[in-house]
Design an enzyme around this catalytic site. Structure first.
Site: not given
Length: 249
Positions: A10, A12
């Site tokens: 991922d 953020d």
């Protein structure tokens, strides 16, 4: 037990603490530019993070906190415009080097690359934002075989679609991949795709439910900046490397 062949990240909150001091600031700058009196505080933004995707987050905020704007003519256009402005401000923050990678991220990714573990990204963040983050760090975008970002799949996290997309593009089974996430809805997405997941929490996500994650830590750690293990049984070590990952995979 599968053989580890790929790491999927991922972005953020996982690669960098982009949310509180990046996206949140940029949203507020966009609101100010168009004359909207909205301000997303640190606490409020923590609540809004339950909604995946920037455009979706703006719409949810309007529905919950500014319902009088629901009757705005061309509301969809306003949301798209705000999101585009936000991304411009966000990339300026990245270009200024104000959002560094989290501890251990660069080290682990470089080790994976050197040992020919495949790399991929799965994020709801817009592709230009992902590229801007990577290009302003020591991690090169070309190191990632797949960068699945933004609206590449219709249903965003916590739906598992983006992980199924990455697995298909990699040509791998879930048993051969490990995911790094930082949030509950990101974890739900990877979990539903049958992927083992390591969680690196941040201030927004440290109290969320990560039951069934194979490891939960405060960050990936460095020799001089040890991580804290919040859940999971691992040997005495101050940072996460491929040897440690193999021992828990």
């Amino acid at each position: 037990m599968g053989k580890l062949q790929a790491l999927i990240f991922d972005v953020d909150g996982t690669l960098a603490d982009t949310e509180r001091d990046g996206h949140r600031i940029a949203f507020n700058q966009a609101f100010h530019e168009v004359g909207l009196p909205w301000n997303w505080s640190i606490d409020l933004y923590g609540k809004l993070l339950a909604i995946g995707g920037g455009k979706e987050r703006i719409r949810y905020y309007i529905e919950q906190y500014e319902p009088e704007f629901l009757s705005t003519e061309n509301l969809d256009d306003l949301i798209v415009n705000l999101h585009q402005l936000k991304n411009q401000y966000y990339r300026k923050l990245l270009d200024q080097g104000l959002i560094p990678l989290r501890p251990g991220v660069q080290r682990l990714i470089q080790e994976a690359k050197e040992k020919e573990i495949r790399l991929a990204i799965a994020t709801t963040s817009a592709l230009p934002n992902v590229l801007a983050l990577l290009e302003n760090t020591a991690i090169h975008p070309d190191w990632f075989e797949i960068i699945a970002a933004g609206d590449i799949v219709p249903a965003k996290k916590p739906a598992p679609d983006i992980y199924f997309y990455v697995l298909e593009k990699l040509g791998l089974n879930s048993a051969n991949c490990l995911v790094f996430e930082d949030s509950h809805h990101g974890f739900l997405a990877s979990k539903q795709a049958g992927l083992k997941t390591i969680i690196t929490v941040n201030d927004y996500t440290k109290n969320q439910d990560f039951t069934d994650a194979i490891l939960v830590v405060n960050h990936l750690g460095e020799l001089e900046q040890p991580f804290t293990v919040l859940a999971g049984d691992i040997s005495e070590k101050s940072y996460l490397d491929l040897a440690l990952i193999q021992s828990v995979f």
